[in-house]
Design an enzyme around this catalytic site. Structure first.
Site, short mmCIF file in Angstrom:
data_model
loop_
_atom_site.label_atom_id
_atom_site.label_comp_id
_atom_site.label_asym_id
_atom_site.label_seq_id
_atom_site.Cartn_x
_atom_site.Cartn_y
_atom_site.Cartn_z
CB VAL A 24 -6.48 -4.28 -4.37
CG1 VAL A 24 -7.00 -4.51 -2.96
CG2 VAL A 24 -5.08 -4.87 -4.52
CG ASP A 211 6.27 -5.54 -2.59
OD1 ASP A 211 5.26 -4.84 -2.72
OD2 ASP A 211 6.23 -6.71 -2.14
CE LYS A 215 4.08 -6.86 0.12
NZ LYS A 215 4.21 -7.86 -0.95
P1 NDP Z 1 -3.99 -0.85 -9.72
O1 NDP Z 1 -2.98 -0.04 -10.44
O2 NDP Z 1 -4.49 -2.09 -10.33
O3 NDP Z 1 -5.26 0.06 -9.39
C1 NDP Z 1 -5.14 1.38 -8.96
C2 NDP Z 1 -6.50 2.03 -9.09
O4 NDP Z 1 -6.44 3.35 -8.57
C3 NDP Z 1 -7.02 2.16 -10.52
O5 NDP Z 1 -8.37 1.79 -10.57
C4 NDP Z 1 -6.85 3.66 -10.83
O6 NDP Z 1 -7.85 4.14 -11.70
C5 NDP Z 1 -7.06 4.26 -9.47
N1 NDP Z 1 -6.44 5.56 -9.29
C6 NDP Z 1 -5.14 5.88 -9.43
N2 NDP Z 1 -4.95 7.20 -9.14
C7 NDP Z 1 -6.15 7.69 -8.82
C8 NDP Z 1 -6.63 8.97 -8.43
N3 NDP Z 1 -5.80 10.00 -8.31
N4 NDP Z 1 -7.95 9.13 -8.18
C9 NDP Z 1 -8.80 8.08 -8.27
N5 NDP Z 1 -8.42 6.84 -8.64
C10 NDP Z 1 -7.11 6.66 -8.91
O7 NDP Z 1 -3.37 -1.12 -8.29
P2 NDP Z 1 -3.62 -2.39 -7.35
O8 NDP Z 1 -5.06 -2.62 -7.21
O9 NDP Z 1 -2.74 -3.49 -7.77
O10 NDP Z 1 -3.00 -1.88 -5.96
C11 NDP Z 1 -3.73 -1.04 -5.09
C12 NDP Z 1 -3.03 -1.00 -3.75
O11 NDP Z 1 -3.04 -2.29 -3.19
C13 NDP Z 1 -1.57 -0.60 -3.81
O12 NDP Z 1 -1.25 0.15 -2.66
C14 NDP Z 1 -0.82 -1.91 -3.79
O13 NDP Z 1 0.48 -1.80 -3.26
C15 NDP Z 1 -1.70 -2.70 -2.86
N6 NDP Z 1 -1.61 -4.15 -3.02
C16 NDP Z 1 -1.72 -4.71 -4.23
C17 NDP Z 1 -1.69 -6.08 -4.38
C18 NDP Z 1 -1.87 -6.72 -5.71
O14 NDP Z 1 -1.82 -7.96 -5.77
N7 NDP Z 1 -2.06 -5.99 -6.78
C19 NDP Z 1 -1.48 -6.95 -3.21
C20 NDP Z 1 -1.42 -6.24 -1.96
C21 NDP Z 1 -1.47 -4.90 -1.87
P3 NDP Z 1 -8.01 3.62 -13.23
O15 NDP Z 1 -8.43 2.19 -13.09
O16 NDP Z 1 -9.05 4.47 -13.82
O17 NDP Z 1 -6.64 3.78 -13.83
N1 HSE Z 2 4.16 -7.09 -5.97
C1 HSE Z 2 3.79 -7.78 -4.79
C2 HSE Z 2 4.34 -9.20 -4.80
C3 HSE Z 2 2.29 -7.88 -4.62
O1 HSE Z 2 4.87 -9.65 -5.81
O2 HSE Z 2 4.24 -9.85 -3.77
C4 HSE Z 2 1.73 -6.66 -4.01
O3 HSE Z 2 2.05 -6.62 -2.65
#
Ligand code: NDP
Ligand code: HSE
Length: 438
Positions: A24, A211, A215
């Site tokens: 994201v 999940d 929501k």
């Molecule tokens: P990712 O695991 O892809 O990314 C998480 C990021 O957070 C990484 O860049 C990681 O760093 C960083 N991170 C983790 N811990 C720390 C910390 N302590 N300090 C600084 N940086 C940190 O997650 P997503 O992008 O998939 O998801 C992010 C949020 O969005 C979640 O809450 C998820 O539920 C929500 N979401 C996700 C969707 C999706 O399609 N993926 C859809 C809708 C909501 P590094 O890269 O260095 O490991």
């Molecule tokens: N894991 C979720 C899904 C995406 O499959 O819809 C993040 O909200």
């Protein structure tokens, strides 16, 4: 371009800090870069990414970024006095909650996509934002790129919403769609989805329904202006769905979907639940397939409103996050942050699942001989469960499968009836019990 209203903003730009540059975070940064000029014209000021916190500096990023912006210390973002908006895109409850609280206490506006944190800790965070007169926005937390939170809080705010019903998990919708199209088994489709990156390596939260539970708790809290405790939301995942259930459902004119359902029950109560359900093949939600999400909102004045689109992924969720950033930036410019705070001003009780009344689908393996059907029907009758239709198919030897669709009955009655039915000597096994929604 931005009208004649006088801006109260004293800087020549809006500085944002991002926590997390994963799926994201990358989508958010990419969109802010790609549409920089247009966004600047829409807001009236440039949106400048000042700092991005990640866990691992050496990780290859899928977005072009000045590496000088990266830090592994989240406090470089949270405590930077120049940063106006913090985007929390880390995920999970801790340390995300602690970081968001710190940002708010430092007077920063917050945008997040973190459904688990909102569902579990939203009240504390929103109260802190309200105390400080700050914006706290979370459009990306439900249904990815589909605008649903802002519409419910704004455009639909004049309505009394009676029901919110949705397919709000893309992974399970993808799995069920493939199982339906290819008559495939759950485990095979899941393995393939993981291999292609559609499902996470640990798919528990998706397939067990957690999940979707987060929501629907968020959506129902907004819809019914009452805080829904996520732990009170009844949840069942899709692991028990077999291709036989899907085939029987199709034969009866239904499809099986994992639904999040929030519904008013009288004046003082609500029911909020997540479980797989049979819905008629012509139901508007039945057309949402693959990773798509769809949410149906039933408002008293507006009627049915349907939202449909991509519920996850870098681009769609980045779109929701950037939409929130733009909204907050406009509020900052005109000194109007904190306008829309928490709307959970009522306290409605949750109806226990046992009391929830639905139609039901029951599938069982029985001995194929006289009076078996009558014996089972008699137990259903004893528990006040009226039968709508029944289908029997011989399977092997003197065994048969029976599928019942019942009229509406409370879940408690069905649970008790199935306990008795499964003890009947002529019943080999009760395979599945699913709800049928209209
Ligand atoms: P990712 O695991 O892809 O990314 C998480 C990021 O957070 C990484 O860049 C990681 O760093 C960083 N991170 C983790 N811990 C720390 C910390 N302590 N300090 C600084 N940086 C940190 O997650 P997503 O992008 O998939 O998801 C992010 C949020 O969005 C979640 O809450 C998820 O539920 C929500 N979401 C996700 C969707 C999706 O399609 N993926 C859809 C809708 C909501 P590094 O890269 O260095 O490991
Ligand atoms: N894991 C979720 C899904 C995406 O499959 O819809 C993040 O909200």
């Amino acid at each position: 371009m931005n009208g004649t209203k006088q801006s109260t903003w004293r800087k020549d730009r809006i500085d944002i800090g991002i926590l997390g540059l994963g799926v994201v975070g990358s989508g958010t940064v990419r969109l802010l870069q790609q549409n920089r000029e247009e966004i600047e014209r829409k807001v009236g000021l440039p949106i400048h990414i000042k700092r991005i916190a990640v866990r691992d500096l050496s990780k290859k990023r899928c977005v072009r970024i000045d590496t000088q912006l990266l830090t592994t210390n989240a406090y470089d973002v949270l405590d930077d006095p120049e940063i106006d908006i913090v985007c929390e895109l880390i995920g999970g409850v801790e340390p995300a909650r602690e970081f968001v609280l710190r940002a708010l206490r430092n007077g920063k506006q917050v945008v997040t996509a973190n459904k688990e944190m909102i569902a579990k800790e939203g009240q504390t965070l929103m109260e802190e934002a309200a105390r400080q007169g700050l914006d706290f926005q979370f459009e990306g937390s439900v249904a990815g790129g589909i605008p649903i939170i802002q519409p419910m809080k704004n455009a639909l705010a004049g309505n009394r919403i009676n029901e919110v019903l949705g397919i709000i998990n893309g992974t399970t919708n993808y799995i069920l769609t493939r199982m339906t199209r290819e008559q495939a088994d759950f485990q095979d489709v899941l393995r393939e989805a993981q291999a292609h990156g559609y499902a996470e390596s640990d798919p528990t939260s998706d397939i067990e329904g957690y999940d979707a539970q987060y929501k629907i708790a968020i959506l129902s809290s907004i819809a019914f202006t009452s805080r829904i405790n996520v732990h009170d939301v009844y949840v069942e995942g899709i692991t028990k769905i077999t291709r036989a259930d899907i085939a029987y459902a199709a034969e009866l004119g239904y499809v099986i979907k994992l639904l999040g359902i929030g519904r008013r029950v009288g004046e003082d109560r609500v029911q909020v639940r997540v479980h797989p359900a049979l819905i008629p093949a012509q139901h508007p939600l039945a057309a949402a397939n693959d990773v798509y999400n769809a949410v149906l909102v039933k408002g008293e004045s507006v009627g049915d409103v349907m939202f449909y689109g991509r519920g996850a992924g870098s681009g769609p969720t980045g779109s929701a996050v950037v939409g929130d950033i733009i909204d907050v930036a406009r509020n900052l410019r005109y000194g109007s942050t904190g306008r829309v705070s928490c709307t959970c001003f009522q306290q409605k009780a949750m109806q226990p699942i046992e009391e929830v009344v639905t139609r039901h689908y029951l599938r069982m393996d029985v001995q194929d001989r006289p009076r078996v059907l009558a014996a089972i029907a008699s137990v259903l009758g004893d528990f006040d469960i009226s039968i709508e239709s029944v289908m029997q198919k011989a399977t092997h030897g003197d065994q048969a499968e029976i599928v019942w669709i019942t009229h509406e009955a409370p879940n408690y009655n069905v649970a008790r009836a199935l306990e008795t039915i499964s003890r009947l000597p002529v019943v080999n096994h009760v395979y599945n019990w699913l709800r049928v929604e209209q």
